[in-house]
Structure formats: C-alpha cells, structure tokens
Write a protein that holds these residues in place. Structure first.
Motif, PDB file in Angstrom:
ATOM      1  N   ASN A 708      30.464 -16.633  39.200  1.00 37.50           N
ATOM      2  CA  ASN A 708      30.452 -17.910  38.492  1.00 37.50           C
ATOM      3  C   ASN A 708      31.887 -18.328  38.222  1.00 37.50           C
ATOM      4  O   ASN A 708      32.397 -18.193  37.121  1.00 37.50           O
ATOM      5  N   SER A 709      32.525 -18.835  39.262  1.00 36.61           N
ATOM      6  CA  SER A 709      33.901 -19.293  39.132  1.00 36.61           C
ATOM      7  C   SER A 709      33.913 -20.596  38.346  1.00 36.61           C
ATOM      8  O   SER A 709      33.308 -21.584  38.754  1.00 36.61           O
ATOM      9  N   ARG A 710      34.594 -20.582  37.214  1.00 35.33           N
ATOM     10  CA  ARG A 710      34.606 -21.777  36.368  1.00 35.33           C
ATOM     11  C   ARG A 710      35.899 -21.822  35.571  1.00 35.33           C
ATOM     12  O   ARG A 710      36.550 -20.800  35.344  1.00 35.33           O
ATOM     13  N   THR A 711      36.254 -23.011  35.134  1.00 35.74           N
ATOM     14  CA  THR A 711      37.372 -23.217  34.222  1.00 35.74           C
ATOM     15  C   THR A 711      36.784 -23.739  32.926  1.00 35.74           C
ATOM     16  O   THR A 711      36.271 -24.859  32.872  1.00 35.74           O
ATOM     17  N   VAL A 712      36.858 -22.910  31.884  1.00 42.15           N
ATOM     18  CA  VAL A 712      36.164 -23.246  30.646  1.00 42.15           C
ATOM     19  C   VAL A 712      37.027 -24.049  29.679  1.00 42.15           C
ATOM     20  O   VAL A 712      36.499 -24.676  28.765  1.00 42.15           O
ATOM     21  N   ASP A 713      38.329 -24.037  29.881  1.00 43.71           N
ATOM     22  CA  ASP A 713      39.220 -24.805  29.017  1.00 43.71           C
ATOM     23  C   ASP A 713      39.206 -26.259  29.463  1.00 43.71           C
ATOM     24  O   ASP A 713      39.707 -26.599  30.537  1.00 43.71           O
ATOM     25  N   GLU A 714      38.627 -27.113  28.630  1.00 41.88           N
ATOM     26  CA  GLU A 714      38.522 -28.531  29.001  1.00 41.88           C
ATOM     27  C   GLU A 714      39.873 -29.215  29.081  1.00 41.88           C
ATOM     28  O   GLU A 714      39.974 -30.324  29.629  1.00 41.88           O
ATOM     29  N   ASN A 715      40.921 -28.565  28.562  1.00 36.72           N
ATOM     30  CA  ASN A 715      42.264 -29.129  28.628  1.00 36.72           C
ATOM     31  C   ASN A 715      43.132 -28.459  29.690  1.00 36.72           C
ATOM     32  O   ASN A 715      44.332 -28.743  29.782  1.00 36.72           O
ATOM     33  N   ALA A 716      42.527 -27.580  30.487  1.00 29.60           N
ATOM     34  CA  ALA A 716      43.296 -26.907  31.533  1.00 29.60           C
ATOM     35  C   ALA A 716      43.878 -27.930  32.507  1.00 29.60           C
ATOM     36  O   ALA A 716      43.245 -28.946  32.821  1.00 29.60           O
ATOM     37  N   LYS A 717      45.090 -27.660  32.983  1.00 32.61           N
ATOM     38  CA  LYS A 717      45.736 -28.574  33.915  1.00 32.61           C
ATOM     39  C   LYS A 717      44.915 -28.718  35.198  1.00 32.61           C
ATOM     40  O   LYS A 717      44.386 -27.741  35.723  1.00 32.61           O
ATOM     41  N   VAL A 718      44.823 -29.952  35.684  1.00 34.85           N
ATOM     42  CA  VAL A 718      44.155 -30.227  36.954  1.00 34.85           C
ATOM     43  C   VAL A 718      45.201 -30.757  37.929  1.00 34.85           C
ATOM     44  O   VAL A 718      45.909 -31.726  37.635  1.00 34.85           O
ATOM     45  N   THR A 719      45.293 -30.113  39.067  1.00 31.09           N
ATOM     46  CA  THR A 719      46.252 -30.519  40.099  1.00 31.09           C
ATOM     47  C   THR A 719      45.517 -31.236  41.220  1.00 31.09           C
ATOM     48  O   THR A 719      44.527 -30.714  41.753  1.00 31.09           O
ATOM     49  N   ILE A 720      45.981 -32.421  41.544  1.00 28.85           N
ATOM     50  CA  ILE A 720      45.429 -33.161  42.683  1.00 28.85           C
ATOM     51  C   ILE A 720      46.105 -32.623  43.942  1.00 28.85           C
ATOM     52  O   ILE A 720      47.310 -32.778  44.135  1.00 28.85           O
ATOM     53  N   LEU A 721      45.343 -31.953  44.793  1.00 30.43           N
ATOM     54  CA  LEU A 721      45.902 -31.250  45.949  1.00 30.43           C
ATOM     55  C   LEU A 721      46.244 -32.177  47.109  1.00 30.43           C
ATOM     56  O   LEU A 721      47.118 -31.880  47.918  1.00 30.43           O
ATOM     57  N   ASP A 722      45.526 -33.283  47.204  1.00 29.43           N
ATOM     58  CA  ASP A 722      45.742 -34.228  48.314  1.00 29.43           C
ATOM     59  C   ASP A 722      45.837 -35.636  47.733  1.00 29.43           C
ATOM     60  O   ASP A 722      44.891 -36.421  47.800  1.00 29.43           O
TER      61      ASP A 722
END
Length: 818
Positions: A708-722
C-alpha cells in the motif's frame, strides 16, 4: 487498540462468553478517517457508522465498548505523528479515564508500541497502554478526573497481545483456544466472534464463521497477583470469586468478608439447583443473593468494594429477569419528537401466570425540563400484525412532553462542531465521556416484588414499527427540529467570469411537527448577489411532508476568487429553522442524525474545463460524480447494461470510481471494452484501486502494486515530473499552489512498478521515504489516453479543494487536448 477492526474478536468472545468476564474493548478512535464501502459517508459520519458496527459486534461476542475522544485522521506511518496530532498526554488521560470508569482486573494491550505494529496510531496505542496501567492507579495523574467522581484504580495484570504479526522473539506466555465449543449456545466462540466481525460492513470485513480450534496468544508484562508457574487463564493468580472481592479491593473488614462468604454460598446454591428446563425454580435463591449483595455493599465503606458489589447486584437482577421470564417493554408512539410536543409512552410487563410477581410501581426517568403524566390506555394499540394484540401481565401509560428548548439528539461528541488537533470536544459531557453514545432520552423503571424483595427492572423507551419486508424494527426516541432544511448540493463551483453567471439551487423543507405548517423559504446571500425568487412560500400538511423550492442564483461579474457562504432557512411563525440533517440509516445499525447549518459554500475559482461528455463507473461510496456535475459537464453514470452493451464511444472521457475493481464485477468483466474505448480515441481515468486491480491484470500494460504505497502527509511536496505534459497545461496551468490546502493525504494504493509504456507524471513521498512516482501514470493506447491516478480526489473534491478541481478538470479535458 486504535481503531474499529483492531480488536481480537476471538479473544473478546472467549473472555466474555467462556470466562463469563465483564469484558470491554477500548478503541481510541471511531474509524473516522477510513473509507466506506456501503455508502457515501466519510469523516465524522463514518465514525458514527463504525461506532454502531462495533456495538453490533459486541452484542454478538458479549463484550462492551468504550472510546476516547481522538479522531482517526487517516493512515499514519509513525507513532510520533499520532502523538503530535492527538497530544500524547490527552490520549493517555482518556485511556486512564476509561480504566477508572470500568475498573478491570486485567488489561490486554493489542499492540507493542513498536514499528512492528505498522500503523502509527497502532504504535501509540501500544506505547501508551503500559503507561495507562500505572497512571490509572496514581491519584496525582489526571486529578481532574477524581473531581468528576472517578477514583484511582490499580489493575492487577497487564498482557500484550500478538498484534497482527506474531513474533517468535516475543512469544506468548499464554495461548488460549478461542475455538472452544459451547454446548449451551450450540456454537464455537470463534464462530460467534466471526459473525461479530462481519458487522464491520463499512470496512468490507465479512468473513467465514470458522469452527474448531483457534488461538489467541498473550504475553504477561505485569503481575500484581499471585505468581503461577503455568497459566491457563488471564485470571490465574487472581481470586475472582465473590469472596475474593475483599482481597481484590484491599478490604480487611471481617464482617464484610463474612457477608461475601454467605453471598458466595447462595450463588453456588443457585448454580447447583439450576435446571435449564425449569429456571424459574431458582428465582427465590437468586432473590436471596440479590438481597445479600445489597446488604454486603451497604455494610462497607470501601468504595472499590461497593463498585464491584453494585456490579454483582446487576448480575443478580439480570439472572432473576431471565430465570423468571419477566420482560419489560417501553414504547413511544413516535420516533421523532419536537421540543414542546408530546408523545404517549406505554410500559408493559410480560410474565407467565405462575411467575409469582407483584408489580408495585411504574415510573419514567426523563430529561430536565420535560414533563410526564399518567394517562389511561389509548384506544389504538397497533402491533403491526393482523388480528393479534399483546396481552401484558401489567401495564401503565404516560404522556411525555419534551422541553421547548430540548437539545437536538445527535452523537454527543459531534454536538460541538469544531475539533482541534484531531480531537473531539467533550466539554460538559461528563456522563457520556468514553461511552459509544449518550444514554437514551427516556427510560422506564418498573418496581416488581419477587418473593418479598422489591427489584427494579429498567428499559429504555423505543419506537417500534413493522417493516413489510424486514419485520419488527426499533429506533430510539430522538428530539428533532420542527422543520429541517435540505440542499440538493452544499457546494457550488463557480469559475471566475467577466459576466454575471447563474446557477440553479434546490432547497427542501421537511415538516417534523405533528400538524400542518406553512412559512417562507429563503437563502441569505453576500452583498450584491441575487436570488430569484427572493423567497418562496410553502405549506406542508402533516409530519413527514416535504416540499422542494427552486431558486436561481446570480453571481455578479468579476467576483473575486474565494469561499462564499450562503445560508438556507425557513421562517415558520416566529421561528427560524436553518439546520440540515444527515440521517445515517442502514439495516445493520441504529439510526443516528447529525445536524449542521444549512449552508452552501460557493467556491469561486480560476478554472476552465472543456465541454466533454463523461461516463462514470461508480465505485464504493465516492462523490466524485457530483463534483464532475458541478463543473457543468454532461455526465452519465454507467450501469452494468451500459458497460456491457452500450456504445462507449459516444463518451469523450470515462472515469472509474474508487475501488470499482472490488465492488463492480461488471467493470472487471468489461475491462476489455474500456481498453477498446481508449484505442478508439477515448480518455480513461482510473481512480485509486486496491490490489485486485493489478491481480486481475486490468491495467492496459503490466504493472505491480506490491504494497500500500501511499503518501499520508497532505502537505508533502508534490513534484510535477513532466511540466510540459498537456494535463498540467490544458485548459488550466497547474502550479505548486494547486497542491495547497489538501486534506488527510496525497495518494494511496499507488503502483510500485510499471511497464516503460507508462509515463509517471507526479512524485510525492513522506519524509524519510524513497520517491513515489506511481501515484499518477499516463499511457497512450491507439488514439486514446489512459490515466491511473491514486491521488485522493474522492476526499478533496467533495470538500471543495480549489487545486483538486483545477487538476481534475484538466484530466477530464484531455480528450480535447492537442
């Protein structure tokens, strides 16, 4: 433990039914942060459902249920996060309060408090339990609880269960066979436990009712009783007999011990003379035991002894009730009562002609400010079964009038709307703290003489009715407002516009009064906004009647982006009603109602969307289809027939709802048609699925979901890869600002490995973890486009998160992108 479904159900059933021990499960949370496979409720309403599901499970396994005030904020990976969000001391205090309230001899921690427990909330529960074991006995810890009438309590033994992953390095010191057979019940304890487990329906916990040997292992951590070489029970080394009450409560009063000995002898005599075919013959012995238990309690000044003797009195009363076959029932004419209004209540006693009882008094316990008066039997007594009427041994009838200012009935922990740091507000709720729900509003007390002893039997007042399919159903008496407001939608998404824009609004008014009502419906607006008509009159003839009122809302040109609140209300006479109600009603649980302001949030956004035609395959309890309609798009929900034989090529975009691969066999069966839809030029958007999605080879190209790969921190940085990809540029330019103000999590059930034909678009991970690029993947197939997106749109869109709407609008628009 931490959540609904964390409990060792087999162990609970074994302790409660085989050991005949007063047994309780303390769940720190009510499961508010989970997901719902039976309906659309999430967050606090889901917590109500899961609280009820725990109660249904406990009715089967025989245990009781308690809670703390902390809220399940979603999956957590670290104990430190749970401690930070809830407050370690506050959580410990609530655990201590539960121990002081219940006063157990034995405490069993489900978890170890280490990373082996998995979920961070599991870890905190395991970490705090040994502290609670010690703190509950210390009067210097949480002294405010002593002012509320609680007392310190030292449990005698502390065990740790094996959690979900038994470890050979932490072997159990006691293994119990929870699969024993009970010849009186005719079932295995574990079998009963699994029926209880299946009551966790919102979590899809349906399981087989396994028979035969099953085991639960526990490890002894603390023992303040006598040491035993080889344990066979968690109570070994503790004297849990009636005479043992003196030792267990440190009571050295000799006369008290003599009275306990006499009570013990009476209990043994009742058991010796018990005949399951003629149980009424031991009623005189049980009555004698009850009298002795009352006498023993009154003879001692030891408050701990008194507490346990009061439990014994309750046990004797329950045994007398069952052995004598006496049943008390208390029924209201209505389920819902408005403040100031009245209902008739019947209290009846059913008993055999040879029961040797005498009814001495009927009484009602009512809230402060309510009134009760005795009345003669009403003419109509509808039992819901043709040609049959109940013939009671004795009965009494009352007219009860609710106080004009009677508070609305709803779950007590939700009466204060705001919660801080993921904790509910318990202020002023001393009587209900730790309990699943507040006590019933009205209860009936019937004083009955059994063999010369007056004993009071108590029954909560309910409303009873016959469902044509399900038969008799019962609901608790609730206070409701005279009228409730309904809203077709409580959220409007309004793109900024240089011209004025118009939106249709539908408001309903429901009559809860036992008479006709009439009034005026309106919606309060921000300055400069307009409503047509400005207000609307209505008339409703009887209770339960509902009417719909339609308005056209005009938002001025060039309205600035932001949140705007609109309040719907109805004026009836000199009263204004502005509450909407969420009624939580499922066949397997009691009905509950949650009230909130009848408020519409208008979210004015810088947002564009292409005029695409969308098909939606609904999953389990998500409201994303409503969000798509808010964007003004042509949307159709696809049923099994449409998926199997319909022309899918008439849609530009098809969206798959969350967990559809679990709950929609027709989606799985027609996955090939959806792949063809992509090849023919369509865009398919698959929201998060669980392991079945890859296990059944549903992705268009090979992929894996190994955890269950997940990011639980709603403020975690999101990187736009493309950044150049059209999904981040058409029709809205997506930036980091669009990932602000998210709730609960970023993504869940992401793909962990994938074919090179997929292009990862976003990356987000929790602190200290590796990059996670499988949360949003893109692939081109034929002339069309495929997206797997495990970002939690199902949480963001119903809450009106601006960036989520902008990104999802881009996803929907991709069939029009160059």
């Amino acid at each position: 433990a931490a959540h609904p479904d964390d409990e060792d159900s087999g162990l609970l059933a074994y302790l409660a039914r085989r050991e005949q021990a007063h047994t309780v499960y303390l769940s720190l949370t009510r499961g508010d942060g989970g997901q719902n496979v039976i309906g659309e409720e999430l967050f606090e309403p889901l917590g109500v459902i899961r609280s009820e599901e725990l109660l249904q499970a406990r009715r089967l396994d025989g245990a009781e249920q308690l809670f703390t005030r902390v809220m399940d904020y979603g999956y957590s990976k670290q104990r430190s996060e749970a401690a930070r969000f809830w407050g370690e001391k506050l959580t410990l205090g609530d655990m201590v309060r539960a121990i002081r309230l219940y006063r157990p001899y034995v405490i069993i921690s489900r978890f170890s408090g280490t990373p082996a427990d998995g979920h961070g909330q599991h870890q905190l529960a395991g970490y705090l339990t040994p502290m609670a074991f010690k703190s509950a006995a210390d009067p210097n810890m949480f002294p405010e609880q002593l002012k509320d009438g609680l007392r310190p309590w030292q449990a005698k033994k502390l065990y740790r269960g094996q959690g979900f992953r038994p470890s050979p390095e932490d072997a159990a010191t006691l293994v119990l066979n929870t699969g024993e057979y009970d010849s009186l019940i005719g079932r295995y304890y574990f079998e009963i436990a699994m029926e209880g487990r299946s009551q966790h329906k919102s979590q899809e916990m349906g399981v087989l009712e396994i028979r035969g040997k099953q085991t639960s292992g526990v490890r002894l951590l603390e023992n303040l009783g006598r040491k035993t070489e080889t344990e066979a029970s968690v109570f070994d080394g503790l004297d849990v007999s009636i005479t043992g009450i003196a030792e267990m409560t440190n009571n050295s009063e000799k006369e008290f011990s003599r009275k306990l000995a006499r009570l013990q002898s009476t209990a043994e005599l009742a058991l010796m003379n018990y005949n399951q075919y003629e149980p009424h013959k031991i009623v005189p012995i049980l009555v004698k035991g009850y009298r002795q238990a009352v006498d023993a309690e009154s003879s001692t000044q030891n408050p701990d002894s008194k507490f346990i003797l009061r439990q014994k009195q309750s046990d004797f009363v329950n045994a007398i009730r069952m052995a004598s076959g006496v049943v008390v029932d208390a029924l209201s004419d209505v389920e819902k009562i408005v403040g100031g209004n009245s209902t008739n209540i019947s209290v009846k006693v059913f008993a055999g002609p040879d029961s040797n009882i005498r009814i001495k008094d009927f009484a009602l316990r009512i809230p402060n400010g309510w009134m009760s008066e005795s009345i003669s039997e009403p003419v109509s007594q509808n039992t819901g079964f043709r040609f049959r009427n109940e013939e009671a041994f004795g009965s009494s009838f009352f007219k009860v009038t609710a106080a004009k200012n009677a508070p609305l009935t709803q779950p007590y922990w939700l009466e204060q709307p705001a919660h801080e740091n993921f904790t509910f507000n318990w202020d002023g709720k001393d009587a209900s703290k730790n309990l699943p729900f507040a006590a019933q509003l009205v209860t009936a007390d019937v004083k009955i003489e059994f063999y010369g002893e007056d004993i009071t039997l108590t029954r909560g007042v309910q409303f009873r009715f016959a469902d044509d399919i399900r038969g008799e159903l019962r609901r608790e008496l609730n206070v409701v407002p005279g009228a409730t407001i309904g809203l077709e939608s409580d959220l409007i998404i309004a793109p900024i516009s240089p011209t004025k824009t118009k939106y249709n609004m539908v408001m309903t008014v429901t009559n809860n009064m036992p008479k006709a009502i009439s009034g005026t419906a309106q919606i309060d607006l921000p300055a400069g906004w307009k409503l047509s008509p400005e207000r609307s009159t209505f008339s409703l003839g009887q209770t339960g009647d509902k009417t719909a009122v339609r308005f056209e809302l005009t938002i001025p040109a060039n309205t600035k982006p932001g949140d705007y609140k609109l309040l719907a209300n109805a004026a009836i006479g000199d009263k204004k009603y502005d509450k909407q109600v969420l009624e939580i009603a499922y066949p397997h649980i009691q009905t509950h109602r949650i009230y909130s302001a009848a408020e519409v949030k208008v979210q004015v956004l810088d947002l564009k969307v292409s005029p695409v035609k969308v098909g939606y395959v609904a999953g389990s309890g998500d409201k994303v289809a409503d969000a798509i309609e808010r964007l003004g798009l042509d949307l159709k929900t696809l049923d099994e027939k449409e998926l199997s034989t319909g022309d899918l090529n008439r849609y530009d975009t098809i969206v798959i709802g969350i967990r559809a691969s679990q709950v929609r066999p027709d989606f799985v069966a027609n996955n090939g048609r959806l792949i063809d839809f992509i090849k023919n030029g369509g865009t398919l958007i698959v929201q998060y699925q669980q392991y079945e999605y890859v296990r059944n080879n549903l992705p268009p190209f090979p992929a894996k979901m190994q955890s269950n790969s997940r990011t639980v921190d709603e403020n975690a940085k999101v990187t736009i890869l493309d950044p150049a990809h059209p999904v981040f540029n058409f029709p809205n330019k997506i930036t980091q600002a669009d990932f602000s103000n998210w709730i609960q999590e970023r993504h869940l059930y992401s793909l962990t490995e994938w074919d090179s034909k997929y292009v990862p678009l976003l990356e987000s991970h929790d602190e200290g973890e590796d990059d996670a690029k499988g949360g949003m993947l893109y692939a081109e197939i034929g002339r069309g486009k495929y997206f797997y997106t495990s970002y939690s749109w199902f949480r963001q869109l119903p809450k009106g998160v601006p960036g989520a709407y902008r990104i999802f609008a881009n996803l929907l628009s991709q069939s029009k992108a160059k």
